[in-house]
Design a protein around this motif. Structure first.
Motif, PDB file in Angstrom:
ATOM      1  N   MET A  21     -31.425  -4.677  30.549  1.00 25.60           N
ATOM      2  CA  MET A  21     -31.179  -4.099  29.230  1.00 25.60           C
ATOM      3  C   MET A  21     -31.055  -5.215  28.204  1.00 25.60           C
ATOM      4  SD  MET A  21     -28.454  -1.036  29.739  1.00 25.60           S
ATOM      5  CE  MET A  21     -28.800   0.402  30.750  1.00 25.60           C
ATOM      6  N   SER A  22     -31.726  -5.030  27.077  1.00 22.71           N
ATOM      7  CA  SER A  22     -31.677  -6.039  26.024  1.00 22.71           C
ATOM      8  C   SER A  22     -31.048  -5.440  24.769  1.00 22.71           C
ATOM      9  CB  SER A  22     -33.098  -6.514  25.740  1.00 22.71           C
ATOM     10  OG  SER A  22     -33.281  -6.776  24.373  1.00 22.71           O
ATOM     11  N   ALA A  23     -30.385  -6.303  23.985  1.00 21.94           N
ATOM     12  CA  ALA A  23     -29.759  -5.854  22.734  1.00 21.94           C
ATOM     13  C   ALA A  23     -30.692  -6.071  21.548  1.00 21.94           C
ATOM     14  CB  ALA A  23     -28.452  -6.600  22.525  1.00 21.94           C
ATOM     15  N   GLU A  24     -31.914  -6.562  21.820  1.00 20.05           N
ATOM     16  CA  GLU A  24     -32.843  -6.870  20.733  1.00 20.05           C
ATOM     17  C   GLU A  24     -33.144  -5.633  19.888  1.00 20.05           C
ATOM     18  OE1 GLU A  24     -37.274  -8.884  20.103  1.00 20.05           O
ATOM     19  OE2 GLU A  24     -36.682  -8.111  22.047  1.00 20.05           O
ATOM     20  N   VAL A  25     -33.084  -5.799  18.554  1.00 16.89           N
ATOM     21  CA  VAL A  25     -33.316  -4.672  17.666  1.00 16.89           C
ATOM     22  C   VAL A  25     -34.799  -4.577  17.319  1.00 16.89           C
ATOM     23  CG1 VAL A  25     -32.659  -3.574  15.505  1.00 16.89           C
ATOM     24  CG2 VAL A  25     -30.986  -4.913  16.772  1.00 16.89           C
ATOM     25  N   VAL A  26     -35.547  -3.919  18.196  1.00 14.63           N
ATOM     26  CA  VAL A  26     -36.950  -3.603  17.925  1.00 14.63           C
ATOM     27  C   VAL A  26     -37.148  -2.140  18.269  1.00 14.63           C
ATOM     28  CG1 VAL A  26     -37.969  -5.906  18.211  1.00 14.63           C
ATOM     29  CG2 VAL A  26     -37.563  -4.479  20.224  1.00 14.63           C
ATOM     30  N   ASP A  27     -38.098  -1.488  17.580  1.00 14.37           N
ATOM     31  CA  ASP A  27     -38.300  -0.051  17.761  1.00 14.37           C
ATOM     32  C   ASP A  27     -38.648   0.324  19.190  1.00 14.37           C
ATOM     33  OD1 ASP A  27     -37.727   0.466  15.162  1.00 14.37           O
ATOM     34  OD2 ASP A  27     -39.813   0.491  14.485  1.00 14.37           O
ATOM     35  N   ASN A  51     -37.354  -0.874  21.944  1.00 11.92           N
ATOM     36  CA  ASN A  51     -36.264  -1.076  22.910  1.00 11.92           C
ATOM     37  C   ASN A  51     -35.396   0.175  23.038  1.00 11.92           C
ATOM     38  OD1 ASN A  51     -34.119  -1.883  24.458  1.00 11.92           O
ATOM     39  ND2 ASN A  51     -33.331  -3.397  23.004  1.00 11.92           N
ATOM     40  N   PRO A  52     -35.482   0.890  24.171  1.00 16.72           N
ATOM     41  CA  PRO A  52     -34.718   2.135  24.308  1.00 16.72           C
ATOM     42  C   PRO A  52     -33.205   1.917  24.472  1.00 16.72           C
ATOM     43  CG  PRO A  52     -35.901   1.658  26.342  1.00 16.72           C
ATOM     44  CD  PRO A  52     -36.315   0.607  25.359  1.00 16.72           C
ATOM     45  N   TYR A  53     -32.773   0.673  24.619  1.00 12.82           N
ATOM     46  CA  TYR A  53     -31.341   0.428  24.847  1.00 12.82           C
ATOM     47  C   TYR A  53     -30.633  -0.232  23.660  1.00 12.82           C
ATOM     48  CZ  TYR A  53     -32.354   1.585  29.718  1.00 12.82           C
ATOM     49  OH  TYR A  53     -32.730   2.242  30.861  1.00 12.82           O
ATOM     50  N   SER A  54     -31.370  -0.535  22.555  1.00 11.87           N
ATOM     51  CA  SER A  54     -30.757  -1.294  21.451  1.00 11.87           C
ATOM     52  C   SER A  54     -29.531  -0.607  20.865  1.00 11.87           C
ATOM     53  CB  SER A  54     -31.790  -1.551  20.351  1.00 11.87           C
ATOM     54  OG  SER A  54     -32.327  -0.339  19.874  1.00 11.87           O
ATOM     55  N   ARG A  55     -29.583   0.731  20.720  1.00 12.70           N
ATOM     56  CA  ARG A  55     -28.458   1.472  20.114  1.00 12.70           C
ATOM     57  C   ARG A  55     -27.253   1.565  21.042  1.00 12.70           C
ATOM     58  NH1 ARG A  55     -32.710   1.179  16.605  1.00 12.70           N
ATOM     59  NH2 ARG A  55     -32.760   2.874  15.106  1.00 12.70           N
ATOM     60  N   LEU A  56     -27.488   1.397  22.349  1.00 12.52           N
ATOM     61  CA  LEU A  56     -26.382   1.451  23.314  1.00 12.52           C
ATOM     62  C   LEU A  56     -25.744   0.071  23.441  1.00 12.52           C
ATOM     63  CD1 LEU A  56     -28.205   3.678  25.936  1.00 12.52           C
ATOM     64  CD2 LEU A  56     -26.238   4.374  24.574  1.00 12.52           C
ATOM     65  N   MET A  57     -26.592  -0.960  23.466  1.00 15.14           N
ATOM     66  CA  MET A  57     -26.065  -2.324  23.566  1.00 15.14           C
ATOM     67  C   MET A  57     -25.253  -2.669  22.314  1.00 15.14           C
ATOM     68  SD  MET A  57     -26.989  -3.495  26.491  1.00 15.14           S
ATOM     69  CE  MET A  57     -26.979  -5.280  26.398  1.00 15.14           C
ATOM     70  N   ILE A 104     -23.416  -0.297  33.158  1.00 17.25           N
ATOM     71  CA  ILE A 104     -23.698   1.143  33.183  1.00 17.25           C
ATOM     72  C   ILE A 104     -24.646   1.453  34.338  1.00 17.25           C
ATOM     73  CG2 ILE A 104     -25.640   1.030  31.510  1.00 17.25           C
ATOM     74  CD1 ILE A 104     -23.110   3.892  31.572  1.00 17.25           C
ATOM     75  N   ARG A 105     -25.505   0.506  34.669  1.00 14.39           N
ATOM     76  CA  ARG A 105     -26.485   0.696  35.739  1.00 14.39           C
ATOM     77  C   ARG A 105     -25.883   0.572  37.127  1.00 14.39           C
ATOM     78  NH1 ARG A 105     -32.145  -2.342  34.511  1.00 14.39           N
ATOM     79  NH2 ARG A 105     -32.799  -1.025  32.788  1.00 14.39           N
ATOM     80  N   SER A 106     -24.628   0.122  37.197  1.00 13.29           N
ATOM     81  CA  SER A 106     -24.024  -0.072  38.522  1.00 13.29           C
ATOM     82  C   SER A 106     -23.348   1.200  39.020  1.00 13.29           C
ATOM     83  CB  SER A 106     -23.013  -1.220  38.461  1.00 13.29           C
ATOM     84  OG  SER A 106     -21.894  -0.834  37.681  1.00 13.29           O
ATOM     85  N   PHE A 107     -23.396   2.283  38.230  1.00 13.16           N
ATOM     86  CA  PHE A 107     -22.682   3.512  38.598  1.00 13.16           C
ATOM     87  C   PHE A 107     -23.609   4.626  39.098  1.00 13.16           C
ATOM     88  CE2 PHE A 107     -19.902   1.682  35.202  1.00 13.16           C
ATOM     89  CZ  PHE A 107     -18.828   1.368  36.029  1.00 13.16           C
ATOM     90  N   ALA A 108     -23.093   5.369  40.087  1.00 12.08           N
ATOM     91  CA  ALA A 108     -23.787   6.562  40.595  1.00 12.08           C
ATOM     92  C   ALA A 108     -22.907   7.773  40.321  1.00 12.08           C
ATOM     93  CB  ALA A 108     -24.048   6.433  42.090  1.00 12.08           C
ATOM     94  N   VAL A 109     -23.473   8.808  39.723  1.00 11.28           N
ATOM     95  CA  VAL A 109     -22.722  10.016  39.376  1.00 11.28           C
ATOM     96  C   VAL A 109     -23.409  11.243  39.981  1.00 11.28           C
ATOM     97  CG1 VAL A 109     -21.949  11.481  37.449  1.00 11.28           C
ATOM     98  CG2 VAL A 109     -21.839   8.998  37.219  1.00 11.28           C
ATOM     99  N   ALA A 110     -22.611  12.105  40.629  1.00 16.76           N
ATOM    100  CA  ALA A 110     -23.150  13.354  41.173  1.00 16.76           C
ATOM    101  C   ALA A 110     -22.871  14.487  40.194  1.00 16.76           C
ATOM    102  CB  ALA A 110     -22.515  13.659  42.526  1.00 16.76           C
ATOM    103  N   VAL A 111     -23.890  15.286  39.868  1.00 22.40           N
ATOM    104  CA  VAL A 111     -23.723  16.443  38.982  1.00 22.40           C
ATOM    105  C   VAL A 111     -23.974  17.701  39.818  1.00 22.40           C
ATOM    106  CG1 VAL A 111     -24.544  17.605  36.891  1.00 22.40           C
ATOM    107  CG2 VAL A 111     -24.470  15.102  36.967  1.00 22.40           C
ATOM    108  N   VAL A 112     -22.933  18.513  39.986  1.00 21.24           N
ATOM    109  CA  VAL A 112     -23.072  19.746  40.765  1.00 21.24           C
ATOM    110  C   VAL A 112     -23.224  20.913  39.803  1.00 21.24           C
ATOM    111  CG1 VAL A 112     -22.152  21.100  42.672  1.00 21.24           C
ATOM    112  CG2 VAL A 112     -21.534  18.673  42.449  1.00 21.24           C
ATOM    113  N   GLY A 163     -28.664   5.453  30.461  1.00 14.98           N
ATOM    114  CA  GLY A 163     -29.120   4.464  31.427  1.00 14.98           C
ATOM    115  C   GLY A 163     -28.220   4.324  32.644  1.00 14.98           C
ATOM    116  N   ILE A 164     -27.647   5.429  33.106  1.00  9.28           N
ATOM    117  CA  ILE A 164     -26.805   5.399  34.318  1.00  9.28           C
ATOM    118  C   ILE A 164     -27.643   4.896  35.505  1.00  9.28           C
ATOM    119  CG2 ILE A 164     -27.287   7.764  35.137  1.00  9.28           C
ATOM    120  CD1 ILE A 164     -23.726   6.492  34.867  1.00  9.28           C
TER     121      ILE A 164
END
Lengths: 429, 429
Positions: free
Chosen positions: A39-45, A47-53, A98-106, A123-124
């Motif tokens: 995941m990168s914090a670079e502000v380019v259109d 980058n799907p993670y810029s707003r989260l970083m 955030i990528r180190s987590f596993a979540v179960a949705v029942v 980005g879970i």
């Protein structure tokens, strides 16, 4: 009759048309973005993670992605998390928080599907989806599923959409009812072994089901495994809902204070009449999913105050909040065992106990100085009250019958008259 | 060289392949459900409105769809709304309540897109979408848009998805910036003429924009037209948001109590630095969109209590609520004109005034008897206070300087000493 040249021309035309058609067909696939290693914090259109970083720069989360630096120092591997990675002498590897987590949705319905979509877009690391239902046109009044998916299994349709949205997430889907014996065993196994690293437990289980039987099954599994989970629910009239964090042994489990229908052992299926369906709204379900995943992010990434219980009353825009301790008389033996273990741990770490007590205050700020006050003074209360019965410690009376009019303090319960006799007396008045 | 027969065979093969390819291509279209003339409450899996029509049976809304019965009685047409339609002697026609509304959504980003999707799934009559932005991969951390839509205009991509979800909704899209002179005139025109029936105004305008300039433009248009609208917003750090109902002349408009940046006439573009983007979360944006559309449904369908202002603080799960009256000194002349007109109307209908006053109580139930109390008694306050100055009616003092220590009631403001002299005195202490 057509000449060879004419036929050849037709073949070329058809071949061209076919190529164009196939291109259009796989257009969506061609547009799929490639997986992203880091995941990168670079502000380019792009980058799907810029707003989260940006959450880190804004001071909201300490780490949305953690850079983990492993270096070799005097023949020893040393690991530093949240390193700045400016030092080029060491070998750096990167691990995403955030990528180190596993979540179960029942339950992948009105709340569960939006929950899964929000986690996917955040980005879970891994999502495990459990549902045995099919998508129907009758589900189109909630977010997520689309009419062309009608007939597909909910987990299959959800995985397809979610993988398309974010190919970086690992998905595991189970198209079964967790409440049957065999499936329940398998469900328990996946909760305790289906983490990001196979063999490790998941980090969190989210209940997004629409019936008490399934909630009780999740409760049973999580109590047995000591698995932290969050409950969610929306009322049948579509205008209220809630989320709840359950830490086995510490907070009330679903059996500690069961709804009447569970406590009275009523089969909920007998309550559902043919031709009658519950109301639902995309608004209420969207809000509940949003509050649920917000609580998940706060819990996993460690920011803000994690809510133990948060209600949503849409009619009044009222959001009740509370915390419930585990019930020592809980019917679930694994809950009682977890309570014992929690007490032991608490006793061993007296300092941590104070910190945990502090965390249980949900709303610390009280800008307006709002307090709960009694409308009557202690003296007035004394004058207006009858004799206070002898009660065990911790139990108080809400009110007593006053001894006004020289009555002997006799209560309705103490009379020998039947209900019918009393009603007959009332009619004569 | 190929024979004519071989060439013909190849043509047949190609033709078959082309048919198959085209079939796959339009697969999604083939799955599109047909338009539905009349909303039905029938509980079958194929009915996309069953869960919404259930709102009436649950007693939440009086009418989600209204049956309107027109019959012919002694040479006169008589119209009855909400008829039971059991009488077969009359000619009945049906009109749908939710379907009779047109809503404009300005800004189709993180909040606006979800807002539009919720309204579409609820079966709103018409949606007018305004945005000039393109879908980017950087938007994928919020709900709604998908990676394959990157590069498309937001309104175009949104319309395609929404029409696919519910073909019963009428869509009108405008791919422009409403703040430029020409576009603003066109925007005003569509607000006042783009209703469900062309020529009539829309029923509600929703502001889902991310900047103050666009908010001020919507505010200006709605004040001039007397158009009721709702504001929404999410903070730059992604963890708080709000919604607000604005009734021109009655409640505070956006210019009545402007944010500092607007009041100080600062160009907000100068505040945005290159390479720095705001944080955003699908959770916060989903919750704000959910609260917004819930308020829209309550306002349009007449159930529950419509919120004038509702905030969402995600860090503490705190939801402040308030109501603000219009400011008689508002900078916007159309706001002041609307205030005059509202006062005139109020004066003409003194009975209605009382009803409106009652409606302004946002939380009527107070189960826990929560009250605002002073921590000091009236007597204590009197003892601790200095002389109360002579103030105009309606203005009270928050505190006065007590006459303790025999001081003459002299206040800091009355001293002849400069700030520097006072600070020098303090340092000596």
């Amino acid at each position: 009759m057509a000449t060879v040249e004419e036929l050849k021309l037709r073949i070329r035309e058809l071949e061209n048309e076919l190529i164009k058609s196939k291109q259009k067909q796989s257009d969506a696939e061609h547009h799929l973005r490639p997986k992203i290693d880091q995941m990168s914090a670079e502000v380019v259109d792009s980058n799907p993670y810029s707003r989260l970083m940006a959450l880190k720069r804004m001071g909201i989360v300490q780490d949305y992605e953690v850079n983990m630096c492993i270096y070799y120092f005097y023949d020893t591997f040393i690991l530093i998390t949240a390193c700045s990675c400016s030092d080029e002498h060491y070998t750096c590897c990167h691990s995403q928080k955030i990528r180190s987590f596993a979540v179960a949705v029942v339950g992948v319905g009105g709340v569960g599907s939006v929950t899964a979509e929000m986690l996917t877009r955040c980005g879970i690391g891994k999502l495990l989806l459990f549902d045995y239902d099919k998508v129907e046109l009758a589900n189109m009044n909630r977010l997520f599923f689309q009419p062309h998916q009608a007939g597909l299994s909910k987990v299959e349709a959800a995985e397809h959409t979610l993988r398309n949205i974010n190919p970086d997430v690992a998905f595991e889907t189970h198209n079964y009812n967790i409440t049957t014996m065999d499936n329940f065993t398998h469900f328990m196994n996946r909760i305790s072994h289906g983490g990001l690293e196979e063999g490790k437990p998941v980090d969190l289980v989210l209940s997004c089901v629409d019936n008490f039987e399934a909630r009780m099954a999740i409760n049973t599994a999580c109590n047995e495994l000591g698995q932290i989970w969050m409950e969610s629910g929306v009322s049948e009239n579509a205008v209220s809902g809630h989320i709840q964090l359950i830490i086995p042994g510490e907070t009330a489990c679903f059996a500690c204070a069961p709804p009447l229908i569970v406590a009275a052992n009523i089969d909920e299926k007998t309550l559902k009449r043919d031709g009658v369906c519950a109301a639902s709204l995309p608004t209420t379900m969207g809000v509940v999913a949003g509050l649920l995943v917000q609580n998940v992010l706060k819990y996993l990434l460690g920011f803000g105050t994690v809510s133990y219980y948060l209600g949503y009353n849409a009619m009044q825009d009222f959001f009740p909040s509370m915390a419930m301790k585990a019930n020592p008389q809980c019917d679930n033996r694994h809950c009682r065992r977890q309570q014992d273990e929690y007490k032991k741990k608490e006793a061993e770490q007296p300092k941590q106990e104070v910190v945990q007590e502090e965390e249980e205050v949900v709303h610390e700020d009280n800008e307006w100085g709002i307090e709960l006050v009694s409308e009557v003074s202690e003296a007035e209360l004394q004058d207006a009250s009858g004799p206070v019965p002898d009660l065990p410690e911790g139990i108080t009376v809400a009110y007593t019958i006053p001894e006004k009019d020289g009555a002997s303090g006799e209560t309705v319960e103490e009379t020998d008259q039947s209900l019918e006799e009393l009603m007959a007396q009332m009619r004569k008045m």
